[in-house]
Write a protein that holds these residues in place. Sequence first.
Motif, PDB file in Angstrom:
ATOM      1  N   PRO A 198      86.592  33.008 -19.001  1.00  0.00           N
ATOM      2  CA  PRO A 198      85.747  32.092 -19.772  1.00  0.00           C
ATOM      3  C   PRO A 198      84.269  32.455 -19.624  1.00  0.00           C
ATOM      4  N   PRO A 199      83.408  31.928 -20.491  1.00  0.00           N
ATOM      5  CA  PRO A 199      81.989  32.294 -20.459  1.00  0.00           C
ATOM      6  C   PRO A 199      81.310  32.072 -19.113  1.00  0.00           C
ATOM      7  N   SER A 200      81.656  31.003 -18.398  1.00  0.00           N
ATOM      8  CA  SER A 200      80.997  30.737 -17.123  1.00  0.00           C
ATOM      9  C   SER A 200      81.282  31.830 -16.100  1.00  0.00           C
ATOM     10  N   VAL A 201      82.463  32.422 -16.163  1.00  0.00           N
ATOM     11  CA  VAL A 201      82.811  33.507 -15.244  1.00  0.00           C
ATOM     12  C   VAL A 201      82.029  34.769 -15.601  1.00  0.00           C
ATOM     13  N   LEU A 202      81.978  35.088 -16.879  1.00  0.00           N
ATOM     14  CA  LEU A 202      81.217  36.258 -17.323  1.00  0.00           C
ATOM     15  C   LEU A 202      79.736  36.122 -16.952  1.00  0.00           C
ATOM     16  N   LYS A 203      79.208  34.922 -17.102  1.00  0.00           N
ATOM     17  CA  LYS A 203      77.803  34.672 -16.774  1.00  0.00           C
ATOM     18  C   LYS A 203      77.553  34.890 -15.279  1.00  0.00           C
ATOM     19  N   ALA A 204      78.451  34.376 -14.454  1.00  0.00           N
ATOM     20  CA  ALA A 204      78.296  34.523 -13.005  1.00  0.00           C
ATOM     21  C   ALA A 204      78.341  35.985 -12.595  1.00  0.00           C
ATOM     22  N   MET A 205      79.221  36.754 -13.200  1.00  0.00           N
ATOM     23  CA  MET A 205      79.332  38.169 -12.859  1.00  0.00           C
ATOM     24  C   MET A 205      78.095  38.945 -13.310  1.00  0.00           C
ATOM     25  N   THR A 206      77.596  38.616 -14.490  1.00  0.00           N
ATOM     26  CA  THR A 206      76.390  39.295 -14.989  1.00  0.00           C
ATOM     27  C   THR A 206      75.194  39.003 -14.096  1.00  0.00           C
ATOM     28  N   GLU A 207      75.055  37.755 -13.676  1.00  0.00           N
ATOM     29  CA  GLU A 207      73.940  37.401 -12.798  1.00  0.00           C
ATOM     30  C   GLU A 207      74.071  38.096 -11.444  1.00  0.00           C
ATOM     31  N   ALA A 208      75.296  38.186 -10.920  1.00  0.00           N
ATOM     32  CA  ALA A 208      75.503  38.855  -9.639  1.00  0.00           C
ATOM     33  C   ALA A 208      75.139  40.327  -9.721  1.00  0.00           C
ATOM     34  N   ALA A 209      75.409  40.940 -10.863  1.00  0.00           N
ATOM     35  CA  ALA A 209      75.166  42.375 -11.019  1.00  0.00           C
ATOM     36  C   ALA A 209      73.678  42.726 -11.012  1.00  0.00           C
ATOM     37  N   ALA A 210      72.820  41.734 -11.154  1.00  0.00           N
ATOM     38  CA  ALA A 210      71.387  41.996 -11.285  1.00  0.00           C
ATOM     39  C   ALA A 210      70.645  41.983  -9.956  1.00  0.00           C
ATOM     40  N   HIS A 211      71.372  41.778  -8.846  1.00  0.00           N
ATOM     41  CA  HIS A 211      70.688  41.633  -7.562  1.00  0.00           C
ATOM     42  C   HIS A 211      71.428  42.372  -6.449  1.00  0.00           C
ATOM     43  N   PHE A 212      70.656  42.884  -5.480  1.00  0.00           N
ATOM     44  CA  PHE A 212      71.228  43.319  -4.214  1.00  0.00           C
ATOM     45  C   PHE A 212      71.375  42.090  -3.316  1.00  0.00           C
ATOM     46  N   VAL A 213      72.394  42.102  -2.468  1.00  0.00           N
ATOM     47  CA  VAL A 213      72.600  40.985  -1.535  1.00  0.00           C
ATOM     48  C   VAL A 213      73.142  41.526  -0.217  1.00  0.00           C
ATOM     49  N   ASP A 214      73.118  40.677   0.800  1.00  0.00           N
ATOM     50  CA  ASP A 214      73.855  40.941   2.029  1.00  0.00           C
ATOM     51  C   ASP A 214      75.308  40.578   1.741  1.00  0.00           C
ATOM     52  N   LEU A 215      76.139  41.591   1.489  1.00  0.00           N
ATOM     53  CA  LEU A 215      77.494  41.322   1.003  1.00  0.00           C
ATOM     54  C   LEU A 215      78.345  40.535   2.002  1.00  0.00           C
ATOM     55  N   PRO A 216      78.362  40.865   3.298  1.00  0.00           N
ATOM     56  CA  PRO A 216      79.139  40.045   4.234  1.00  0.00           C
ATOM     57  C   PRO A 216      78.692  38.578   4.232  1.00  0.00           C
ATOM     58  N   GLU A 217      77.394  38.354   4.130  1.00  0.00           N
ATOM     59  CA  GLU A 217      76.919  36.970   4.087  1.00  0.00           C
ATOM     60  C   GLU A 217      77.426  36.264   2.832  1.00  0.00           C
ATOM     61  N   LEU A 218      77.400  36.970   1.695  1.00  0.00           N
ATOM     62  CA  LEU A 218      77.897  36.365   0.456  1.00  0.00           C
ATOM     63  C   LEU A 218      79.387  36.069   0.560  1.00  0.00           C
ATOM     64  N   HIS A 219      80.151  36.989   1.150  1.00  0.00           N
ATOM     65  CA  HIS A 219      81.576  36.733   1.392  1.00  0.00           C
ATOM     66  C   HIS A 219      81.753  35.418   2.139  1.00  0.00           C
ATOM     67  N   ASP A 220      80.988  35.241   3.211  1.00  0.00           N
ATOM     68  CA  ASP A 220      81.133  34.040   4.033  1.00  0.00           C
ATOM     69  C   ASP A 220      80.785  32.781   3.259  1.00  0.00           C
ATOM     70  N   ARG A 221      79.683  32.812   2.516  1.00  0.00           N
ATOM     71  CA  ARG A 221      79.257  31.620   1.786  1.00  0.00           C
ATOM     72  C   ARG A 221      80.248  31.261   0.674  1.00  0.00           C
ATOM     73  N   VAL A 222      80.689  32.268  -0.055  1.00  0.00           N
ATOM     74  CA  VAL A 222      81.677  32.007  -1.109  1.00  0.00           C
ATOM     75  C   VAL A 222      82.972  31.483  -0.502  1.00  0.00           C
ATOM     76  N   GLY A 223      83.404  32.067   0.623  1.00  0.00           N
ATOM     77  CA  GLY A 223      84.614  31.593   1.283  1.00  0.00           C
ATOM     78  C   GLY A 223      84.514  30.142   1.699  1.00  0.00           C
TER      79      GLY A 223
END
Length: 379
Positions: free
Chosen positions: A26-51
Motif C-alpha cells: 500500500p502507499p504508506s509502505v512505499l512512502k516509508a521505504m522511500t523515506e528510509a532510502a534517503a538517509h544513513f542510520v545506525d542500522l543496529p539501533e534502528l533494528h532495536d527501535r523497530v523491534g
Amino acid sequence: MTNPFGVRPVVNASATLTALGGSLMPPSVLKAMTEAAAHFVDLPELHDRVGERLAALTRNEAACVTSGAAAAITLTVASCVGEPAQAFPADAEVVMFTGQRNGYDYAARLTGARVVEVGPSIEELRAALVRRPACVLWFAGAHYAADALPIEDVLRAARELASTGPAPVGPPVVPVIVDAAAQIPPVSSLWRFTTELGADAVIFSGGKGLRGPQSSGLVLGKRWIVDRCRAHASPNQQIGRGMKVGKEELLGLYAAVEWTLEQDEEALLASYEQMVDRWIAGLRAVPGVIAERGYPSEAGQPHGRAVVRLLTSSGWTRDGLVRALWEGDPRIAVGVSGVPDDAIALNPQTIEPGEDLVVLDALVRHLSSGDGERAGRDA
C-alpha cells in the motif's frame, strides 16, 4: 507497469506467491521505504527501535525483522541450537511432524541440525521431546494439519516435559517455534500463537498478508529467542550475515504492520467473499464447467476461493486453460494447489479492485471459444 525489459505484469488470481512478487504494497509502505532510502542510520539501533515498536503493536515480548520467513526459520532454529559466537553442536535435532515436512526444511537444516520426524501421536512426540531436541518446528495452516497434532497439544507436551525437572534458566527445555508465514488473515495470528497459546516464537512473511516488502519477514515471541535472532543476524558476522535487512525493509515492514492493524478485517473478508460469489455466478451458465466455493484458501486462511472444475465436455484440460490464461492479454495467474487435477482455483486475496471482472471475462471468453481441444493438442 512500465519497464524496459518486456516483462508483462500479472493479474494474480493465484496467491501471495514469491514467484509472482508476493503481494502489493500500500502507499504508506512505499512512502516509508522511500523515506528510509534517503538517509544513513545506525542500522543496529534502528533494528532495536523497530523491534520494540513491533512488539508493542503485536502484543508480544519482542520482535525482529528478517529477510523473509525462510530466513526467520534459520535464525530462530539457530537461536535454539546455540548462542552466537559458539560452534553449533553436531548432534542438534529439530522435531517436525512427518506430514509437515516441506521445502523449507532447508532453512532449519542450514544450522546443521538434523530433522527428527514424528507422526500425529502424542506418544511419539513425547518420546522425541525426552531426547531434548533443540526445538519443535510446527507449521500452521489447514494444508499442514492432516498428519500433525494441533499446536495446543504440542505446547502442552513441551510444558509437561519442563515440569518434570528444575525450572530452566533462560530458554525452556524444548522451545516451540510456529511457522505461520501465510496465516494473515486473520490478523490475530500475530499474537494468538505466542501471547495466547504460549509458543516461544512465531514467524510471518512480510510480503504476504501483511503486504510489506517481499524480502522481509517477522519473528515475534519471547525476548530470549528474539535477542538471539538479532545476534545471529546481519550485520553481525554470524550464520545470518547474508540474510541482510536494510533500513528500507525495516521501516517498510513496520508501516505494513501498522497498515494491517488499521484495516477492517471483517469488511476485507466480506469483499473477498463477494468476489468469489461474482466468479461463481458469472461461470454458472458456461457449459462444461462447475464453479463452487472452496474454503478455506490454499494456505488455510479464513476466506473462500472459487474452485472451477472442467468437465470433459468443456474441451479443456486444466493445464491448457492455465497456459491460455498465462499467455493471454492481460497475463493471468490462477491457482492449482489443493484442488483436483481437473480444476483451477481463483483466490480473491491478491486481486485489485476491478480485476475480478477481468479474470471472469477471460475465463468466459476462453471457455466459450471452443479452443480447448486445440489447446489440449498443443500441450
